[in-house]
Design a protein around this motif. Structure first.
Motif, PDB file in Angstrom:
ATOM      1  N   ILE A 195      25.449 -20.937 -72.092  1.00 25.55           N
ATOM      2  CA  ILE A 195      24.369 -19.997 -71.993  1.00 25.55           C
ATOM      3  C   ILE A 195      23.579 -19.862 -73.239  1.00 25.55           C
ATOM      4  O   ILE A 195      23.855 -19.324 -74.354  1.00 25.55           O
ATOM      5  N   GLN A 196      22.311 -20.260 -73.285  1.00 23.10           N
ATOM      6  CA  GLN A 196      21.576 -20.400 -74.285  1.00 23.10           C
ATOM      7  C   GLN A 196      19.962 -20.106 -73.703  1.00 23.10           C
ATOM      8  O   GLN A 196      19.620 -20.557 -72.581  1.00 23.10           O
ATOM      9  N   ARG A 197      19.026 -19.832 -74.616  1.00 18.13           N
ATOM     10  CA  ARG A 197      17.444 -19.843 -74.350  1.00 18.13           C
ATOM     11  C   ARG A 197      16.939 -20.529 -75.304  1.00 18.13           C
ATOM     12  O   ARG A 197      16.976 -20.289 -76.698  1.00 18.13           O
ATOM     13  N   MET A 211      16.182 -43.520 -75.015  1.00 20.65           N
ATOM     14  CA  MET A 211      16.081 -42.790 -73.653  1.00 20.65           C
ATOM     15  C   MET A 211      17.458 -42.733 -73.097  1.00 20.65           C
ATOM     16  O   MET A 211      18.200 -43.555 -73.260  1.00 20.65           O
ATOM     17  N   GLU A 212      17.546 -41.789 -72.083  1.00 17.05           N
ATOM     18  CA  GLU A 212      18.806 -41.854 -71.417  1.00 17.05           C
ATOM     19  C   GLU A 212      18.375 -41.263 -69.971  1.00 17.05           C
ATOM     20  O   GLU A 212      17.148 -40.780 -69.564  1.00 17.05           O
ATOM     21  N   LYS A 213      19.309 -41.590 -69.021  1.00 16.80           N
ATOM     22  CA  LYS A 213      19.176 -41.072 -67.601  1.00 16.80           C
ATOM     23  C   LYS A 213      19.324 -39.510 -67.929  1.00 16.80           C
ATOM     24  O   LYS A 213      19.946 -38.887 -68.704  1.00 16.80           O
ATOM     25  N   PHE A 214      18.223 -38.741 -67.030  1.00 18.81           N
ATOM     26  CA  PHE A 214      18.257 -37.492 -67.301  1.00 18.81           C
ATOM     27  C   PHE A 214      19.375 -36.553 -66.286  1.00 18.81           C
ATOM     28  O   PHE A 214      19.339 -36.937 -65.054  1.00 18.81           O
ATOM     29  N   VAL A 268      13.144 -38.832 -72.871  1.00 20.91           N
ATOM     30  CA  VAL A 268      12.963 -39.402 -74.086  1.00 20.91           C
ATOM     31  C   VAL A 268      13.137 -38.641 -75.211  1.00 20.91           C
ATOM     32  O   VAL A 268      13.016 -37.390 -75.289  1.00 20.91           O
ATOM     33  N   LYS A 269      14.114 -39.069 -76.205  1.00 21.89           N
ATOM     34  CA  LYS A 269      14.466 -38.391 -77.434  1.00 21.89           C
ATOM     35  C   LYS A 269      14.148 -38.835 -78.648  1.00 21.89           C
ATOM     36  O   LYS A 269      14.137 -40.146 -78.791  1.00 21.89           O
ATOM     37  N   ALA A 270      13.896 -37.979 -79.527  1.00 28.41           N
ATOM     38  CA  ALA A 270      13.508 -38.255 -80.961  1.00 28.41           C
ATOM     39  C   ALA A 270      14.830 -38.805 -81.594  1.00 28.41           C
ATOM     40  O   ALA A 270      15.891 -37.965 -81.559  1.00 28.41           O
ATOM     41  N   ASP A 299      25.179 -23.249 -65.859  1.00 27.50           N
ATOM     42  CA  ASP A 299      24.913 -24.279 -66.453  1.00 27.50           C
ATOM     43  C   ASP A 299      23.875 -23.912 -67.460  1.00 27.50           C
ATOM     44  O   ASP A 299      23.520 -22.880 -67.824  1.00 27.50           O
ATOM     45  N   THR A 300      23.074 -24.917 -68.167  1.00 30.64           N
ATOM     46  CA  THR A 300      22.120 -24.678 -69.291  1.00 30.64           C
ATOM     47  C   THR A 300      20.963 -24.139 -68.667  1.00 30.64           C
ATOM     48  O   THR A 300      20.091 -23.659 -69.499  1.00 30.64           O
ATOM     49  N   LYS A 301      20.453 -23.932 -67.321  1.00 25.74           N
ATOM     50  CA  LYS A 301      19.507 -23.380 -66.835  1.00 25.74           C
ATOM     51  C   LYS A 301      19.938 -21.721 -66.435  1.00 25.74           C
ATOM     52  O   LYS A 301      18.897 -21.097 -65.966  1.00 25.74           O
ATOM     53  N   PHE A 345      28.850 -37.942 -74.202  1.00 27.24           N
ATOM     54  CA  PHE A 345      28.251 -37.679 -75.619  1.00 27.24           C
ATOM     55  C   PHE A 345      26.754 -37.712 -75.697  1.00 27.24           C
ATOM     56  O   PHE A 345      26.160 -38.354 -75.070  1.00 27.24           O
ATOM     57  N   ILE A 346      26.246 -36.575 -76.389  1.00 28.19           N
ATOM     58  CA  ILE A 346      24.776 -36.596 -76.774  1.00 28.19           C
ATOM     59  C   ILE A 346      24.834 -36.752 -78.227  1.00 28.19           C
ATOM     60  O   ILE A 346      23.840 -37.413 -78.723  1.00 28.19           O
ATOM     61  N   GLU A 347      25.237 -35.865 -78.984  1.00 26.56           N
ATOM     62  CA  GLU A 347      25.150 -35.701 -80.354  1.00 26.56           C
ATOM     63  C   GLU A 347      26.506 -35.292 -81.008  1.00 26.56           C
ATOM     64  O   GLU A 347      27.403 -34.788 -80.663  1.00 26.56           O
ATOM     65  N   VAL A 359      31.612 -32.399 -81.695  1.00 29.35           N
ATOM     66  CA  VAL A 359      30.953 -33.680 -80.888  1.00 29.35           C
ATOM     67  C   VAL A 359      30.663 -32.865 -79.619  1.00 29.35           C
ATOM     68  O   VAL A 359      31.188 -32.205 -78.685  1.00 29.35           O
ATOM     69  N   GLU A 360      29.258 -32.892 -79.338  1.00 24.36           N
ATOM     70  CA  GLU A 360      28.445 -32.261 -78.175  1.00 24.36           C
ATOM     71  C   GLU A 360      28.408 -33.323 -76.912  1.00 24.36           C
ATOM     72  O   GLU A 360      28.102 -34.642 -77.202  1.00 24.36           O
ATOM     73  N   PHE A 361      28.933 -32.690 -75.783  1.00 25.25           N
ATOM     74  CA  PHE A 361      28.744 -33.497 -74.628  1.00 25.25           C
ATOM     75  C   PHE A 361      27.814 -32.665 -73.477  1.00 25.25           C
ATOM     76  O   PHE A 361      27.745 -31.380 -73.789  1.00 25.25           O
TER      77      PHE A 361
END
Ligand code: MV4
Length: 472
Positions: free
Chosen positions: A250-252, A218-221, A176-178, A456-458, A305-307, A293-295
């Protein structure tokens, strides 16, 4: 006309300018304020800096043509204080305002105030900023235009019962996302029926408290996504171009640390296909100026697409290094009414590989902020190295603002050369007196998975837990 006819700038030689700006107010601080001032200088436009009392001795003040103090150190009393910023713009009699990133850059109300005062806001029209700021509406717009998106709810989900019904229909896990969110706030991953009601309500109250708006969708995770974003430029005549992608996985804690272009996972075919869809989509919605455009890329290599971000981003230099397009000068020329075909006169292609490390004033293991006086400062240089910074020896990093103090960007013929170039540039980047993330970046550049393009993002979670293990 602000430009002499014998202007030496090739951008201008090709241009058919009808009302170029004479003076621009830079509504930001630090490295990005300096970056915008560089663009103004190269275009022959006067730059006006604004600064808080904590930034009196900053380089953006030194290198601007004029500087106006707009208030005390705290953001709400200075750089975020719209009446103070507009007053400075009126006093300096500027034609336009460049907001940089963060601060007022995605504030549609601010863009409207600029418009009402007859000052050009360098960015998209306020309606477009507002549309993209409502993530659920942005998602619906992209879906309608044929941009690939994840399975998701049609519109806002207003109760836990409705959420449960939707989650069961697509299957867990879901997220779920705001709708007013972004940057990870007001988000919850939900893995089962049982935990849904509590997590749904938690996201709702968090969103309401943080954004004054509790709307959720909401989206599939996706468990292990890569974060890949496309840089676009759009003029005010309906012309749009894609400048390819940046890999930002590569983010924290939703703060990017390393970005690169191209992404090892994006094929020429995928880049062409997504770029083409974005050009059509953004042209039809009346997008203008620079945008990102973020994916998310799933395990199968598909993009969703996300944002969309309606500003110049911190990591824009990565794209500048591979394409040779000056994105900030392009923003200014676009806002002045220039056509893309007069700004970018040759076919744009991406050559080689660029990597950026964000150098933060923070402890490299504890991530606590580190303000204070820089005692020793040596910048790396040499072939293929660019540093964007407003820091200097004997300069003071105030405690009130973002911890980003420098961007170290390198370009190599290929990814391997870019990584070794980054490693040696990090070795030659000396900052004493405060803690920085330089040692952290040196270790990331040596990581086998990073070097193999296998992440990946993890990634940072795994990397940091390994580092801790090794220290025991
Ligand atoms: C996701 C996701 C997995 N599945 N959406 C985090 C910030 C916001 N911009 C979107 N985010 C995510 N959305 C679905 N459907 C995982 C994340 C995510 C993430 C995304 C990009 C970069 C870093 C991230 C870190 C954790 C979670």
């Amino acid at each position: 006309m602000a430009f002499a006819d014998n202007s030496p700038c090739p951008d201008l030689a090709a241009a058919s300018l009808y009302s170029m700006f004479k003076k621009i107010l830079v509504a930001n601080r630090g490295e990005i304020a300096l970056r915008v001032i560089c663009a103004c200088k190269e275009l022959g436009i006067k730059a006006v800096a604004i600064y808080s009392e904590a930034d009196r001795n900053s380089l953006h003040v030194r290198f601007a043509d004029e500087a106006i103090c707009i208030g005390p150190p705290r953001l709400n009393e200075s750089y975020l204080n719209i009446p103070a910023v507009i007053s400075a713009a009126e006093i300096a009699n500027v034609d336009a305002i460049h907001p940089g990133y963060g601060l007022l850059s995605e504030n549609a109300n601010f863009a409207e105030v600029c418009q009402a005062c007859g000052i050009k806001f360098i960015g998209p029209p306020p309606e477009v900023t507002r549309l993209m700021g409502e993530k659920e509406k942005a998602r619906a717009t992209m879906k309608k235009q044929g941009v690939p998106i994840l399975p998701g709810s049609d519109g806002i989900i207003s109760s836990a019962d409705e959420a449960l019904e939707w989650a069961r229909s697509v299957g867990f896990p879901v997220i779920v996302k705001a709708s007013a969110g972004g940057g990870g706030r007001g988000m919850r991953v939900i893995r089962s029926d049982e935990e849904l009601p509590n997590l749904f309500h938690a996201a709702q109250s968090e969103a309401a408290a943080a954004f004054g708006n509790g709307d959720l969708y909401m989206e599939k995770f996706i468990e292990r996504p890569r974060h890949i974003e496309f840089q676009v430029l759009a003029d005010e005549h309906g012309n749009v171009m894609s400048l390819g992608e940046r890999e930002c996985s590569i983010q924290r804690r939703h703060q990017k640390l390393v970005e690169e272009s191209p992404s090892v996972k994006v094929t020429p075919e995928l880049r062409e296909r997504i770029g083409g869809i974005l050009v059509k989509t953004l042209s039809s919605i009346g997008y203008m100026n620079a945008g990102t455009v973020e994916f998310l890329m799933d395990e199968d290599g598909s993009l969703h697409f996300i944002e969309m971000n309606t500003r110049i981003q911190v990591e824009h230099a990565v794209t500048e290094m591979t394409t040779d397009v000056d994105l900030v000068k392009s923003q200014i020329l676009i806002a002045a009414g220039e056509k893309l075909s007069n700004i970018i006169t040759e076919a744009v292609c991406s050559r080689g590989h660029a990597i950026e490390c964000r150098i933060n004033a923070e402890h490299p293991e504890r991530f606590t902020p580190s303000a204070g006086k820089i005692t020793v400062f040596n910048l790396p240089g040499g072939t293929g190295v660019r540093v964007d910074t407003a820091a200097y020896a004997e300069g003071v990093i105030p405690p009130y603002y973002d911890s980003l103090i420098a961007k170290l960007v390198v370009r190599g013929r290929d990814r391997a050369e870019a990584i070794s170039r980054m490693s040696r540039a990090l070795d030659m980047f000396v900052v004493e007196g405060i803690y920085t993330s330089i040692p952290l970046h040196k270790r990331i550049m040596q990581d086998a998975d990073f070097r193999a393009g296998n992440f990946d993002t993890k990634f940072m979670e795994r990397f940091l837990s390994q580092t801790k293990e090794a220290a025991k």
